[in-house]
Design a protein around this motif. Structure first.
Motif, PDB file in Angstrom:
ATOM      1  N   GLY A 162      38.240  31.469  34.770  1.00  0.00           N
ATOM      2  CA  GLY A 162      39.511  32.122  35.059  1.00  0.00           C
ATOM      3  C   GLY A 162      39.425  33.638  35.136  1.00  0.00           C
ATOM      4  O   GLY A 162      40.016  34.240  36.030  1.00  0.00           O
ATOM      5  N   GLN A 163      38.707  34.249  34.211  1.00  0.00           N
ATOM      6  CA  GLN A 163      38.618  35.711  34.209  1.00  0.00           C
ATOM      7  C   GLN A 163      37.909  36.224  35.460  1.00  0.00           C
ATOM      8  O   GLN A 163      38.334  37.209  36.059  1.00  0.00           O
ATOM      9  CB  GLN A 163      37.902  36.224  32.954  1.00  0.00           C
ATOM     10  CG  GLN A 163      37.860  37.737  32.836  1.00  0.00           C
ATOM     11  CD  GLN A 163      39.240  38.363  32.698  1.00  0.00           C
ATOM     12  OE1 GLN A 163      40.065  37.899  31.910  1.00  0.00           O
ATOM     13  NE2 GLN A 163      39.514  39.405  33.467  1.00  0.00           N
ATOM     14  N   ASP A 164      36.859  35.528  35.882  1.00  0.00           N
ATOM     15  CA  ASP A 164      36.150  35.939  37.093  1.00  0.00           C
ATOM     16  C   ASP A 164      37.071  35.839  38.306  1.00  0.00           C
ATOM     17  O   ASP A 164      37.112  36.750  39.138  1.00  0.00           O
ATOM     18  CB  ASP A 164      34.896  35.083  37.286  1.00  0.00           C
ATOM     19  CG  ASP A 164      34.113  35.500  38.517  1.00  0.00           C
ATOM     20  OD1 ASP A 164      33.777  36.704  38.622  1.00  0.00           O
ATOM     21  OD2 ASP A 164      33.830  34.630  39.371  1.00  0.00           O
ATOM     22  N   TRP A 165      37.821  34.733  38.416  1.00  0.00           N
ATOM     23  CA  TRP A 165      38.762  34.584  39.528  1.00  0.00           C
ATOM     24  C   TRP A 165      39.841  35.657  39.476  1.00  0.00           C
ATOM     25  O   TRP A 165      40.243  36.183  40.504  1.00  0.00           O
ATOM     26  CB  TRP A 165      39.400  33.190  39.521  1.00  0.00           C
ATOM     27  CG  TRP A 165      38.613  32.229  40.320  1.00  0.00           C
ATOM     28  CD1 TRP A 165      37.643  31.393  39.862  1.00  0.00           C
ATOM     29  CD2 TRP A 165      38.683  32.011  41.729  1.00  0.00           C
ATOM     30  NE1 TRP A 165      37.117  30.673  40.903  1.00  0.00           N
ATOM     31  CE2 TRP A 165      37.744  31.033  42.052  1.00  0.00           C
ATOM     32  CE3 TRP A 165      39.461  32.553  42.741  1.00  0.00           C
ATOM     33  CZ2 TRP A 165      37.558  30.585  43.355  1.00  0.00           C
ATOM     34  CZ3 TRP A 165      39.285  32.105  44.034  1.00  0.00           C
ATOM     35  CH2 TRP A 165      38.337  31.136  44.326  1.00  0.00           C
ATOM     36  N   LEU A 171      42.126  40.534  41.938  1.00  0.00           N
ATOM     37  CA  LEU A 171      42.605  41.909  41.879  1.00  0.00           C
ATOM     38  C   LEU A 171      42.067  42.700  43.077  1.00  0.00           C
ATOM     39  O   LEU A 171      42.794  43.472  43.704  1.00  0.00           O
ATOM     40  CB  LEU A 171      42.188  42.581  40.571  1.00  0.00           C
ATOM     41  CG  LEU A 171      42.651  44.018  40.386  1.00  0.00           C
ATOM     42  CD1 LEU A 171      44.169  44.133  40.464  1.00  0.00           C
ATOM     43  CD2 LEU A 171      42.144  44.553  39.056  1.00  0.00           C
ATOM     44  N   GLY A 172      40.819  42.464  43.424  1.00  0.00           N
ATOM     45  CA  GLY A 172      40.251  43.095  44.614  1.00  0.00           C
ATOM     46  C   GLY A 172      40.975  42.666  45.878  1.00  0.00           C
ATOM     47  O   GLY A 172      41.164  43.457  46.802  1.00  0.00           O
ATOM     48  N   THR A 229      44.180  44.610  46.172  1.00  0.00           N
ATOM     49  CA  THR A 229      43.861  45.975  46.566  1.00  0.00           C
ATOM     50  C   THR A 229      43.625  46.065  48.070  1.00  0.00           C
ATOM     51  O   THR A 229      44.029  47.018  48.727  1.00  0.00           O
ATOM     52  CB  THR A 229      42.625  46.482  45.798  1.00  0.00           C
ATOM     53  OG1 THR A 229      42.886  46.359  44.394  1.00  0.00           O
ATOM     54  CG2 THR A 229      42.302  47.907  46.123  1.00  0.00           C
ATOM     55  N   THR A 230      43.009  45.036  48.631  1.00  0.00           N
ATOM     56  CA  THR A 230      42.742  44.991  50.070  1.00  0.00           C
ATOM     57  C   THR A 230      44.007  44.643  50.860  1.00  0.00           C
ATOM     58  O   THR A 230      44.270  45.206  51.912  1.00  0.00           O
ATOM     59  CB  THR A 230      41.651  43.947  50.366  1.00  0.00           C
ATOM     60  OG1 THR A 230      40.481  44.297  49.635  1.00  0.00           O
ATOM     61  CG2 THR A 230      41.320  43.876  51.846  1.00  0.00           C
ATOM     62  N   LEU A 231      44.798  43.714  50.350  1.00  0.00           N
ATOM     63  CA  LEU A 231      45.971  43.208  51.059  1.00  0.00           C
ATOM     64  C   LEU A 231      47.138  44.186  51.066  1.00  0.00           C
ATOM     65  O   LEU A 231      47.850  44.300  52.059  1.00  0.00           O
ATOM     66  CB  LEU A 231      46.411  41.884  50.426  1.00  0.00           C
ATOM     67  CG  LEU A 231      47.599  41.183  51.039  1.00  0.00           C
ATOM     68  CD1 LEU A 231      47.303  40.791  52.472  1.00  0.00           C
ATOM     69  CD2 LEU A 231      47.971  39.968  50.204  1.00  0.00           C
ATOM     70  N   PHE A 232      47.335  44.885  49.968  1.00  0.00           N
ATOM     71  CA  PHE A 232      48.529  45.717  49.828  1.00  0.00           C
ATOM     72  C   PHE A 232      48.686  46.771  50.928  1.00  0.00           C
ATOM     73  O   PHE A 232      49.788  46.918  51.480  1.00  0.00           O
ATOM     74  CB  PHE A 232      48.577  46.358  48.439  1.00  0.00           C
ATOM     75  CG  PHE A 232      49.943  46.845  48.090  1.00  0.00           C
ATOM     76  CD1 PHE A 232      50.981  45.956  47.885  1.00  0.00           C
ATOM     77  CD2 PHE A 232      50.196  48.200  47.990  1.00  0.00           C
ATOM     78  CE1 PHE A 232      52.252  46.409  47.577  1.00  0.00           C
ATOM     79  CE2 PHE A 232      51.458  48.667  47.684  1.00  0.00           C
ATOM     80  CZ  PHE A 232      52.503  47.772  47.482  1.00  0.00           C
ATOM     81  N   PRO A 233      47.634  47.507  51.319  1.00  0.00           N
ATOM     82  CA  PRO A 233      47.815  48.469  52.428  1.00  0.00           C
ATOM     83  C   PRO A 233      48.276  47.794  53.724  1.00  0.00           C
ATOM     84  O   PRO A 233      49.099  48.355  54.454  1.00  0.00           O
ATOM     85  CB  PRO A 233      46.438  49.102  52.576  1.00  0.00           C
ATOM     86  CG  PRO A 233      45.819  48.970  51.226  1.00  0.00           C
ATOM     87  CD  PRO A 233      46.307  47.634  50.711  1.00  0.00           C
ATOM     88  N   SER A 234      47.791  46.593  54.004  1.00  0.00           N
ATOM     89  CA  SER A 234      48.218  45.871  55.210  1.00  0.00           C
ATOM     90  C   SER A 234      49.697  45.495  55.107  1.00  0.00           C
ATOM     91  O   SER A 234      50.429  45.533  56.106  1.00  0.00           O
ATOM     92  CB  SER A 234      47.384  44.612  55.404  1.00  0.00           C
ATOM     93  OG  SER A 234      46.040  44.959  55.609  1.00  0.00           O
ATOM     94  N   TYR A 235      50.119  45.143  53.905  1.00  0.00           N
ATOM     95  CA  TYR A 235      51.534  44.805  53.681  1.00  0.00           C
ATOM     96  C   TYR A 235      52.412  46.018  53.973  1.00  0.00           C
ATOM     97  O   TYR A 235      53.432  45.911  54.635  1.00  0.00           O
ATOM     98  CB  TYR A 235      51.729  44.306  52.254  1.00  0.00           C
ATOM     99  CG  TYR A 235      53.167  44.091  51.886  1.00  0.00           C
ATOM    100  CD1 TYR A 235      53.844  42.971  52.345  1.00  0.00           C
ATOM    101  CD2 TYR A 235      53.858  45.013  51.109  1.00  0.00           C
ATOM    102  CE1 TYR A 235      55.190  42.775  52.038  1.00  0.00           C
ATOM    103  CE2 TYR A 235      55.188  44.826  50.790  1.00  0.00           C
ATOM    104  CZ  TYR A 235      55.847  43.716  51.257  1.00  0.00           C
ATOM    105  OH  TYR A 235      57.168  43.522  50.955  1.00  0.00           O
TER     106      TYR A 235
END
Length: 105
Positions: free
Chosen positions: A81-84, A89-90, A93-99
């Motif tokens: 779970g922690q790894d996922w 989170l990455g 970080t990638t998706l938010f600018p596109s949003y």
């Protein structure tokens, strides 16, 4: 690639590739526009291992909108779970600018 969110309770969230193939990402569990969106998130995982995402949109006194994202349920994934969570989170970080581009900010 296109990401599709069916705007209704029970709606699918999925990715559609250029060749038309679809990959399930999640399912809408709360649809209360314009204030709240909730969904199960099981990108490349079994639906039984889905985590929960709640996004709220709150009007601010200065005329802007504050978007808050709460992503829970990582314990359902056991030891991995922690790894996922860290990998996801990455993704945010990638998706938010596109949003922001999509909504015209």
């Amino acid at each position: 690639m296109e990401v599709v969110l069916e705007p209704r309770l029970g709606g699918r969230i999925y990715e559609r590739g250029p060749d038309g193939t679809e990959s399930e990402w999640g399912e809408v569990t709360l649809w209360e526009p314009p204030g709240r969106l909730g969904y199960l998130w099981h990108l490349r995982r079994d639906r039984a291992d889905a985590t929960d995402v709640l996004i709220t949109f709150n009007d601010q006194p200065d005329g802007t909108t504050r978007m808050e994202i709460e992503h829970t349920g990582w314990e359902r994934l056991g030891a991995g779970g922690q790894d996922w969570r860290d990998r996801n989170l990455g993704g945010w970080t990638t998706l938010f600018p596109s949003y922001l581009v999509a909504i015209g900010d």
